[in-house]
Design an enzyme around this catalytic site. Structure first.
Site, PDB file in Angstrom:
ATOM      1  N   ASP A   7       0.856  -1.265  -0.157  1.00 38.67           N
ATOM      2  CA  ASP A   7      -0.029   0.185   0.101  1.00 38.67           C
ATOM      3  C   ASP A   7       0.945   1.188  -0.196  1.00 38.67           C
ATOM      4  O   ASP A   7       2.094   1.092   0.251  1.00 38.67           O
ATOM      5  CB  ASP A   7      -0.804   0.203   1.117  1.00 38.67           C
ATOM      6  N   SER A   8       0.401   2.531  -0.291  1.00 38.01           N
ATOM      7  CA  SER A   8       0.874   3.596  -0.326  1.00 38.01           C
ATOM      8  C   SER A   8       1.426   3.937   1.105  1.00 38.01           C
ATOM      9  O   SER A   8       2.463   4.561   1.435  1.00 38.01           O
ATOM     10  CB  SER A   8       0.255   4.777  -0.820  1.00 38.01           C
ATOM     11  N   TYR A  39      -0.260   8.553  -2.024  1.00 39.61           N
ATOM     12  CA  TYR A  39       0.016   8.600  -3.522  1.00 39.61           C
ATOM     13  C   TYR A  39      -1.271   9.204  -4.278  1.00 39.61           C
ATOM     14  O   TYR A  39      -1.293   9.739  -5.593  1.00 39.61           O
ATOM     15  CB  TYR A  39      -0.160   7.035  -4.059  1.00 39.61           C
ATOM     16  N   GLY A  40      -2.358   9.156  -3.343  1.00 40.16           N
ATOM     17  CA  GLY A  40      -3.767   9.831  -4.263  1.00 40.16           C
ATOM     18  C   GLY A  40      -3.783  11.102  -4.680  1.00 40.16           C
ATOM     19  O   GLY A  40      -4.740  11.443  -5.486  1.00 40.16           O
ATOM     20  N   CYS A  70      -4.135  -1.180  -2.264  1.00 42.20           N
ATOM     21  CA  CYS A  70      -4.212   0.366  -2.253  1.00 42.20           C
ATOM     22  C   CYS A  70      -5.138   0.779  -3.340  1.00 42.20           C
ATOM     23  O   CYS A  70      -4.923   0.335  -4.719  1.00 42.20           O
ATOM     24  CB  CYS A  70      -3.059   0.898  -2.678  1.00 42.20           C
ATOM     25  N   THR A  72      -5.824   3.652  -4.800  1.00 44.41           N
ATOM     26  CA  THR A  72      -5.046   4.318  -5.777  1.00 44.41           C
ATOM     27  C   THR A  72      -4.135   3.664  -7.001  1.00 44.41           C
ATOM     28  O   THR A  72      -4.327   3.942  -8.187  1.00 44.41           O
ATOM     29  CB  THR A  72      -4.043   5.493  -5.337  1.00 44.41           C
ATOM     30  N   GLU A 149      -4.476   9.016   9.029  1.00 46.72           N
ATOM     31  CA  GLU A 149      -3.198   8.764   9.258  1.00 46.72           C
ATOM     32  C   GLU A 149      -3.038   9.625  10.288  1.00 46.72           C
ATOM     33  O   GLU A 149      -1.960   9.102  10.963  1.00 46.72           O
ATOM     34  CB  GLU A 149      -2.350   9.424   8.010  1.00 46.72           C
ATOM     35  N   CYS A 181     -10.881   3.208  -1.325  1.00 48.57           N
ATOM     36  CA  CYS A 181      -9.489   3.412  -0.491  1.00 48.57           C
ATOM     37  C   CYS A 181      -9.241   2.849   0.532  1.00 48.57           C
ATOM     38  O   CYS A 181     -10.347   2.871   1.422  1.00 48.57           O
ATOM     39  CB  CYS A 181      -9.379   5.135  -0.290  1.00 48.57           C
ATOM     40  N   THR A 182      -8.105   2.104   0.856  1.00 46.28           N
ATOM     41  CA  THR A 182      -7.914   1.139   1.891  1.00 46.28           C
ATOM     42  C   THR A 182      -8.028   1.890   3.241  1.00 46.28           C
ATOM     43  O   THR A 182      -7.916   1.203   4.369  1.00 46.28           O
ATOM     44  CB  THR A 182      -7.115   0.204   1.705  1.00 46.28           C
ATOM     45  N   HIS A 183      -7.899   3.065   3.195  1.00 39.26           N
ATOM     46  CA  HIS A 183      -7.970   3.985   4.654  1.00 39.26           C
ATOM     47  C   HIS A 183      -9.239   3.954   5.214  1.00 39.26           C
ATOM     48  O   HIS A 183      -9.407   4.331   6.375  1.00 39.26           O
ATOM     49  CB  HIS A 183      -7.340   5.234   4.347  1.00 39.26           C
TER      50      HIS A 183
HETATM   51  N1  DGL Z   1      -4.364   3.701   0.734  1.00 35.80           N
HETATM   52  C1  DGL Z   1      -4.564   4.477  -0.530  1.00 35.80           C
HETATM   53  C2  DGL Z   1      -5.801   4.082  -1.392  1.00 35.80           C
HETATM   54  O1  DGL Z   1      -6.353   3.032  -1.212  1.00 35.80           O
HETATM   55  C3  DGL Z   1      -4.808   5.973   0.084  1.00 35.80           C
HETATM   56  C4  DGL Z   1      -3.854   6.591   0.492  1.00 35.80           C
HETATM   57  C5  DGL Z   1      -3.005   7.633  -0.523  1.00 35.80           C
HETATM   58  O2  DGL Z   1      -3.373   8.491  -1.112  1.00 35.80           O
HETATM   59  O3  DGL Z   1      -1.930   7.225  -0.798  1.00 35.80           O
HETATM   60  O4  DGL Z   1      -5.959   4.632  -2.233  1.00 35.80           O
END
Ligand code: DGL
Length: 259
Positions: A7-8, A39-40, A70, A72, A149, A181-183
């Site tokens: 993941d990012s 990353y997004g 992830c 993204t 985060e 998004c996995t967050h």
């Molecule tokens: N975990 C990333 C996703 O699922 C989000 C965090 C990011 O923007 O890097 O898109």
């Protein structure tokens, strides 16, 4: 051989937790790009470059398959990685889209993701391929990643943010929402509070179930090795938010730019 997950940052730990639960004997290697997250908000070119490095690092650890935990990277770089890598690669889009299409009662689905994910249109495309009559309302939610985060998932800030982002989805009468998004599963309490009638699909967990079904036979010891590109200390601090428990995983720092 282990299964690799990346993941990012730390959002993919929810997928790791689900995979570890389903396949307790599988050895897992996790890479979180904590030094370069998020990353997004980046361009597709940068996301592709970072994702290729992340995957090459996991290959150097002899993984048998890779789960891109992830949203993204899954929406921007999955096809490129599938073509270029010598092991099977799974993203979060197809499994979550299938679960959402199967669960909606009124054919109206919402998608929440990062700016890059929503701009890609990939979830909408996948949902329409599954069922052309689905109505899809997609919303970019850039504030939610930092809210998670920085540890504000249980704060009023989180509630107000998810309420604002959910409004167009509620207005469109969607009964099912993909957390693309996995967050975002970390915000489930606030999402449920803002929209109790909506069924939320956790895309990372759906993808973990998909890869677990593809690799049911494992003769490892259930070892989980976590690697990060920033300091392990910052990983330990935040990882508990995602795992929902105190962890005692072995954490290694990796110079990701070398891969
Ligand atoms: N975990 C990333 C996703 O699922 C989000 C965090 C990011 O923007 O890097 O898109």
């Amino acid at each position: 051989m282990p299964i690799g997950i990346f993941d990012s940052g730390l959002g993919g730990l929810c997928a790791l937790k689900e995979l570890h639960r389903i396949l307790p004997d599988a050895d897992l290697v996790y890479f979180g790009d904590t030094g370069r997250t998020p990353y997004g908000t980046r361009s597709p070119e940068t996301i592709m470059k970072y994702a290729a490095q992340d995957a090459r690092f996991l290959l150097s650890r002899n993984v048998r398959a890779i789960l891109i935990a992830c949203g993204t990277v899954s929406t921007v770089a999955l096809n490129a990685l599938k073509i270029s890598l010598p092991v099977p690669v799974y993203g979060v889009v197809s499994a979550a889209s299938r679960e959402a299409a199967a669960s909606t009662k009124n054919g109206k689905i919402g998608v929440m993701g990062t700016g890059a994910t929503i701009s890609s249109g990939v979830f909408e495309h996948e949902l329409k391929l599954i069922n052309g009559s689905l109505t899809v309302t997609s919303v970019a939610c850039p504030l939610l990643v930092p809210v998670v985060e920085y540890g504000f998932a249980d704060d009023e800030i989180a509630y107000l943010s998810v309420k604002r982002y959910l409004q167009p989805i509620i207005d469109a009468d969607a009964d099912t929402v993909i957390l693309g998004c996995t967050h975002f599963p970390i915000l489930i309490k606030m999402l449920k509070k803002a929209a109790p009638h909506i069924n939320f699909v956790d895309s990372g967990a759906a993808a973990a179930r998909e890869i677990a079904a593809a690799f049911p036979d494992n003769d490892g010891s259930g070892a989980v090795h976590c690697c990060v590109s920033d300091t392990p200390a910052s990983f330990n601090k935040t990882a508990n938010v995602f795992l929902g428990e105190e962890i005692d995983f072995d954490v290694e720092r990796v110079e990701i730019e070398k891969y």
